[in-house]
Structures are given as C-alpha cells and as structure tokens.
Design an enzyme around this catalytic site. Sequence first.
Site, PDB file in Angstrom:
ATOM      1  N   GLY A  53       0.857  -1.211   0.102  1.00 57.21           N
ATOM      2  CA  GLY A  53       0.056   0.151   0.195  1.00 57.21           C
ATOM      3  C   GLY A  53       0.867   1.036   0.013  1.00 57.21           C
ATOM      4  O   GLY A  53       2.098   1.227   0.133  1.00 57.21           O
ATOM      5  N   TYR A  54       0.306   2.445  -0.174  1.00 57.61           N
ATOM      6  CA  TYR A  54       0.890   3.697  -0.295  1.00 57.61           C
ATOM      7  C   TYR A  54       0.342   4.654   0.777  1.00 57.61           C
ATOM      8  O   TYR A  54      -0.713   4.966   0.851  1.00 57.61           O
ATOM      9  CB  TYR A  54       0.680   3.979  -1.875  1.00 57.61           C
ATOM     10  CG  TYR A  54       1.719   3.337  -2.731  1.00 57.61           C
ATOM     11  CD1 TYR A  54       2.784   3.790  -3.096  1.00 57.61           C
ATOM     12  CD2 TYR A  54       0.933   2.172  -3.333  1.00 57.61           C
ATOM     13  CE1 TYR A  54       3.462   2.658  -3.906  1.00 57.61           C
ATOM     14  CE2 TYR A  54       1.657   1.209  -4.190  1.00 57.61           C
ATOM     15  CZ  TYR A  54       3.010   1.648  -4.546  1.00 57.61           C
ATOM     16  OH  TYR A  54       3.704   0.755  -5.068  1.00 57.61           O
ATOM     17  N   LEU A  55       1.434   5.133   1.229  1.00 52.44           N
ATOM     18  CA  LEU A  55       1.154   6.157   2.334  1.00 52.44           C
ATOM     19  C   LEU A  55       1.347   7.589   1.733  1.00 52.44           C
ATOM     20  O   LEU A  55       0.578   8.637   1.931  1.00 52.44           O
ATOM     21  CB  LEU A  55       2.321   6.294   3.441  1.00 52.44           C
ATOM     22  CG  LEU A  55       2.139   4.736   4.273  1.00 52.44           C
ATOM     23  CD1 LEU A  55       3.400   5.003   5.278  1.00 52.44           C
ATOM     24  CD2 LEU A  55       0.850   4.957   5.331  1.00 52.44           C
TER      25      LEU A  55
END
Length: 154
Positions: free
Chosen positions: A28-30
């Site tokens: 996932g991407y922050l």
Amino acid sequence: MSIEIEKKFLVKSDDYKACAKPVLFRQGYLSTSIGRTVRVRRYDDKGYITVKGKTNHCTRLEYEYCIPTDDADNMLDNLCLQPIIEKVRHFLVYKGHEWIVDEFLGANKGLVVAEIELNNEKDSFEKPDWLGKEITSDVRYYNSNLVNNPYNTW
C-alpha cells in the site's frame, strides 16, 4: 543512497510460471505524490517501508527498510490509500538475468507485468518469449498509480 534501474514489460503468456517461484505480496501507499512515493509492503514473514524518488526514464532513487510485520499489517489496514495492491510475484532467472513477474489480484486482476533490474540503463539482456510490449515509461502501470486508477477501470 540506492539507485533503482528497472525496465517493465507487459506479459503475453503464462509460460514464465513453469520455472518461477510464486510469493503473495500486499502493498500500500502512504504517499503517491509526484516525485516521491512512500510504500508499505508485506510478504512471507517480512515487512518493509520504501521511499522512492521521481523516475527519470528507468532510474530513480530508492530507500528500503525492514519494519516489524505487525507495523506493516497495521499500516496496510489503517493508513494506506485504498485499494491495497495485492499480487502474486513470481521470481525467476532467464539467460542469466533475474526477472520478477507480478500477477495482480483484486482491483487490478488481469494485469501481468514483468520487471528486470539492471546495473546500468544501457545493459543488454535477452527477452523471454513470454514478454510483450515495454511499458517502462507508461505511468499508468506504476503500482502507485494503480491505487488511484485500478486496471479494471481502464
């Protein structure tokens, strides 16, 4: 400092599976800002956080660090942009070069992408028969962009 030099291709057949080791990945991407991404990744019994700089052709800065698996799971479930990228990553060697082939699941099901990491942008390598069109410079195929624009919406 670490530099990543990578070329990406679409995959046109599943012949790569005959000699590949599959591993389930969740990532996932922050942050997916232009010029930098911050990614959390979980596979096997490992967790990682990775910061990547802006891509210049097929080269970019990359910093990757191990993090506790519980922290990775928590960030994926509670902090990362949705949808989470899920994929089966296949590891293999072809003609002396290591390849990875990502078979995407979930919102990106149907997309299969191969990557090769190089020591130099001008390194030569033999392309496997199952390799399709090069997509290195096509931003639609960046994993960070597949969060906001999943493959099944194209």
